[in-house]
Motif scaffolding. Structure first.
Motif, mmCIF file in Angstrom:
data_model
loop_
_atom_site.group_PDB
_atom_site.id
_atom_site.type_symbol
_atom_site.label_atom_id
_atom_site.label_comp_id
_atom_site.label_asym_id
_atom_site.label_seq_id
_atom_site.Cartn_x
_atom_site.Cartn_y
_atom_site.Cartn_z
ATOM 1 N N ARG A 361 -0.629 10.104 9.923
ATOM 2 C CA ARG A 361 0.166 11.331 9.763
ATOM 3 C C ARG A 361 -0.487 12.315 8.795
ATOM 4 O O ARG A 361 -0.237 13.526 8.883
ATOM 5 C CB ARG A 361 1.569 10.997 9.255
ATOM 6 N N ASN A 362 -1.289 11.799 7.894
ATOM 7 C CA ASN A 362 -1.782 12.645 6.811
ATOM 8 C C ASN A 362 -3.298 12.844 6.788
ATOM 9 O O ASN A 362 -3.793 13.647 5.993
ATOM 10 C CB ASN A 362 -1.370 12.037 5.466
ATOM 11 N N VAL A 368 -10.146 10.842 7.495
ATOM 12 C CA VAL A 368 -10.210 10.539 6.070
ATOM 13 C C VAL A 368 -9.090 11.293 5.352
ATOM 14 O O VAL A 368 -8.588 12.310 5.842
ATOM 15 C CB VAL A 368 -11.571 10.928 5.447
ATOM 16 N N LEU A 369 -8.695 10.761 4.194
ATOM 17 C CA LEU A 369 -7.750 11.443 3.312
ATOM 18 C C LEU A 369 -8.527 12.062 2.158
ATOM 19 O O LEU A 369 -9.448 11.440 1.630
ATOM 20 C CB LEU A 369 -6.731 10.450 2.751
ATOM 21 N N LEU A 378 0.712 8.425 -1.099
ATOM 22 C CA LEU A 378 1.116 7.154 -1.703
ATOM 23 C C LEU A 378 2.609 7.129 -2.001
ATOM 24 O O LEU A 378 3.239 6.069 -1.946
ATOM 25 C CB LEU A 378 0.322 6.902 -2.988
ATOM 26 N N THR A 379 3.182 8.283 -2.298
ATOM 27 C CA THR A 379 4.617 8.368 -2.555
ATOM 28 C C THR A 379 5.410 7.987 -1.311
ATOM 29 O O THR A 379 6.515 7.448 -1.401
ATOM 30 C CB THR A 379 4.999 9.776 -3.018
ATOM 31 N N GLN A 380 4.842 8.265 -0.129
ATOM 32 C CA GLN A 380 5.497 7.850 1.113
ATOM 33 C C GLN A 380 5.528 6.327 1.241
ATOM 34 O O GLN A 380 6.387 5.776 1.923
ATOM 35 C CB GLN A 380 4.773 8.455 2.314
ATOM 36 N N MET A 381 4.571 5.662 0.571
ATOM 37 C CA MET A 381 4.527 4.200 0.590
ATOM 38 C C MET A 381 5.431 3.615 -0.487
ATOM 39 O O MET A 381 6.070 2.585 -0.274
ATOM 40 C CB MET A 381 3.085 3.716 0.354
ATOM 41 N N ASP A 382 5.468 4.267 -1.666
ATOM 42 C CA ASP A 382 6.264 3.767 -2.792
ATOM 43 C C ASP A 382 6.562 4.927 -3.732
ATOM 44 O O ASP A 382 5.648 5.554 -4.265
ATOM 45 C CB ASP A 382 5.502 2.675 -3.545
ATOM 46 N N ARG A 383 7.833 5.212 -3.943
ATOM 47 C CA ARG A 383 8.237 6.368 -4.743
ATOM 48 C C ARG A 383 7.962 6.181 -6.229
ATOM 49 O O ARG A 383 8.106 7.121 -7.014
ATOM 50 C CB ARG A 383 9.729 6.654 -4.537
ATOM 51 N N ASP A 399 -15.988 6.276 -1.957
ATOM 52 C CA ASP A 399 -16.060 7.708 -2.255
ATOM 53 C C ASP A 399 -14.626 8.215 -2.402
ATOM 54 O O ASP A 399 -13.911 8.362 -1.407
ATOM 55 C CB ASP A 399 -16.789 8.454 -1.146
ATOM 56 N N ALA A 400 -14.199 8.450 -3.644
ATOM 57 C CA ALA A 400 -12.806 8.825 -3.906
ATOM 58 C C ALA A 400 -12.446 10.183 -3.319
ATOM 59 O O ALA A 400 -11.274 10.499 -3.151
ATOM 60 C CB ALA A 400 -12.545 8.818 -5.403
ATOM 61 N N ARG A 401 -13.458 10.995 -3.014
ATOM 62 C CA ARG A 401 -13.154 12.329 -2.452
ATOM 63 C C ARG A 401 -12.673 12.229 -1.008
ATOM 64 O O ARG A 401 -11.830 13.015 -0.573
ATOM 65 C CB ARG A 401 -14.398 13.216 -2.525
ATOM 66 N N TYR A 402 -13.231 11.284 -0.267
ATOM 67 C CA TYR A 402 -12.890 11.119 1.141
ATOM 68 C C TYR A 402 -12.577 9.642 1.396
ATOM 69 O O TYR A 402 -13.463 8.796 1.356
ATOM 70 C CB TYR A 402 -14.036 11.586 2.041
ATOM 71 N N ILE A 403 -11.314 9.374 1.684
ATOM 72 C CA ILE A 403 -10.838 7.999 1.764
ATOM 73 C C ILE A 403 -10.540 7.641 3.221
ATOM 74 O O ILE A 403 -9.668 8.254 3.850
ATOM 75 C CB ILE A 403 -9.567 7.823 0.908
ATOM 76 N N ASP A 404 -11.292 6.645 3.756
ATOM 77 C CA ASP A 404 -11.007 6.192 5.125
ATOM 78 C C ASP A 404 -9.885 5.153 5.086
ATOM 79 O O ASP A 404 -9.357 4.832 4.014
ATOM 80 C CB ASP A 404 -12.275 5.647 5.796
ATOM 81 N N PHE A 405 -9.538 4.599 6.262
ATOM 82 C CA PHE A 405 -8.379 3.708 6.314
ATOM 83 C C PHE A 405 -8.589 2.446 5.491
ATOM 84 O O PHE A 405 -7.681 1.990 4.800
ATOM 85 C CB PHE A 405 -8.049 3.337 7.765
#
Length: 492
Positions: A361-362, A368-369, A378-383, A399-405
């Motif tokens: 979704r994101n 990548v995110l 992450l808030t969608q996973m845990d508030r 690579d923290a700039r581009y996060i794959d699954f």
């Protein structure tokens, strides 16, 4: 051959003692001559001994896939003079071993017997056990993990058809000899080994199809990058850290190509841990042992629910029971560690499915995110996620700039562990709740010595809307709860 020998000895349906001794002698002579014939047949260079390649031919005749490790193990068992070849008397030993073990190693036989014993019942007037006909399917299915059950169902069905055919042949022979059928017989361990070998070979054939499917160069070799895809075809959601751990524990170097034998060994190793890394398995076993308070090696569904919560997963009892029933094929009310590991695999895949939905979704078109939207995701996973937690959760990400699954799963796991540690440290209370406690505590800690007297406790508890009506309530609350929550603030 047996019928031919007995017919020469007697015209009756039974043998007396003397006839039985003659039968044993004649059959032993026949068997030795047959073994010599087989030995000469595979001794292609007539050297009087069998080398590795010739032993491979022997194993194929046993319907056993002749992997290098299997051949070396067979030679090591019988090669008394350590020549690396097998002479005739050693070959006789080899046949004896394989008749008893169906080509399984000692460790494999031990594991198979544990599965057999779980479903077997005592045979009347005997020390033997057998698996009842009603439990044969469950016993054979227990050889597969939850991710390979779809393959297992097909293979087990094929084996059960063969078993039924064998039973019908026996019944037909009894009818011809006018023998009484007697009570229905179950499956003894020797027969269980035979069918386990059939399943193993069918499984290897299925692995070959998966291997060929991702062998895009048709070279008989896979690149390590193709391993994840192959494991996916088998039924596992294999992530980069688990695959890297698998390759490391199998001592496969980074630049090595993977042939089919190596692939089978990797898959079998991966299945033994149900796709978890050594770190995960060690963590699960530690938790399992902690909740197995009686030291019986088994836990019930209540303990399973508590274990999942202790690991940081919010789960209801009915959901835990659903997982419990899915892996406990024998219908018992308790399970061992092997079943618990399978349960964790099912739970893990459900979690991965939810993570995949959130990620899809994101994520950007490049799948990548970006880091700047990570907190929102992450808030969608845990508030309970806060900004200061995210930097710690990014540990181990390439690579923290581009996060794959795969990285996103690692970040989510890191977040769960961080929140879990905080929750344990704070006796299960959230950061907001602890801040509320802190403010209430500071309000009544007028002298700033970080201690409260018992007289100051009632108004503090009233502010926190905690109603302690009896002296017992107050005594049970003060020490075990507030002392943990306030983490170092003591009541005098």
């Amino acid at each position: 051959v047996i019928m031919e020998i007995t017919q020469k000895l007697t015209k009756f349906a039974t043998l007396d003692y003397e006839e039985y001794l003659r039968f044993v002698g004649q059959y032993t002579s026949f068997e030795r001559a047959e073994v010599q014939r087989v030995f000469r047949e595979f001794d292609e260079d007539s050297s009087g001994s069998l080398d590795t390649e010739e032993i491979e031919g022997v194993m194929r005749s046993f319907s056993i896939t002749p992997f290098k490790a299997t051949v070396e193990a067979a030679i090591a068992v019988v090669d008394e003079d350590h020549t690396g070849t097998v002479e005739f008397h050693e070959f006789v030993h080899l046949l004896t071993v394989y008749k008893k073990t169906e080509g399984f190693s000692q460790a494999e036989v031990k594991d198979l017997y544990a599965v057999f014993y779980k479903f077997a019942v005592p045979v009347s007037d005997s020390k033997l056990r057998e698996v009842p006909e009603s439990e044969m399917r469950n016993a054979l299915m227990n050889l597969f993990g939850p991710q390979t059950l779809s393959v297992g169902v097909k293979l087990v069905n094929e084996v059960l058809v063969k078993i039924q055919k064998k039973k019908e042949e026996k019944a037909a022979k009894r009818a011809l000899s006018r023998q009484q059928g007697g009570p229905e017989q179950g499956m003894k361990f020797r027969e269980f080994l035979v069918w386990a070998r059939c399943l193993r070979e069918a499984e290897i054939t299925a692995y070959r199809r998966k291997f060929d499917k991702v062998d895009y160069t048709k070279s008989g070799l896979l690149m390590q990058d193709n391993l994840k895809e192959a494991l996916h075809h088998i039924g596992y959601t294999a992530l980069r850290p688990e695959v890297e751990d698998l390759l490391e524990r199998r001592k496969v170097s980074k630049d090595d190509m993977i042939d089919f034998e190596c692939f089978v060994n990797l898959v079998q190793d991966f299945c033994r841990t149900d796709g978890f890394s050594r770190r995960d398995v060690d963590e699960f076993f530690e938790v399992f042992s902690a909740f197995d308070k009686e030291g019986s090696g088994e836990v019930g569904v209540l303990e399973v629910a508590s274990m999942l919560r202790w690991l940081g997963f919010s789960i209801e009892l009915d959901v835990a029971n659903s997982y419990f029933q899915s892996v406990n094929l024998d219908g018992a009310d308790r399970m061992g560690f092997a079943e618990f590991l399978r349960l964790m695999r099912l739970h893990r895949d459900d979690c991965l499915g939810h993570m995949q939905e959130v990620f899809d979704r994101n994520c950007e078109q490049e799948l990548v995110l970006k880091q700047d939207c990570l907190k929102q995701v992450l808030t969608q996973m845990d508030r309970r996620v806060s900004v200061n937690v995210i930097s710690q959760c990014l540990q181990g990400v390439r690579d923290a700039r581009y996060i794959d699954f795969d990285d996103f799963v690692q970040v989510t796991d890191n977040m769960r562990r961080h929140i879990l540690n905080q929750m344990r440290k704070q006796a299960g209370f959230t950061d907001d709740e602890v801040r509320t406690f802190q403010q209430a505590f500071d309000k009544y800690d007028t002298d700033g010595n970080r201690k409260l007297t018992r007289d100051e406790m009632p108004p503090l508890l009233a502010d926190l809307k905690i109603d302690l009506r009896t002296v017992d309530d107050q005594r049970h609350f003060v020490r075990p709860s507030l002392s943990m929550v306030l983490n170092g603030w003591f009541v005098t």
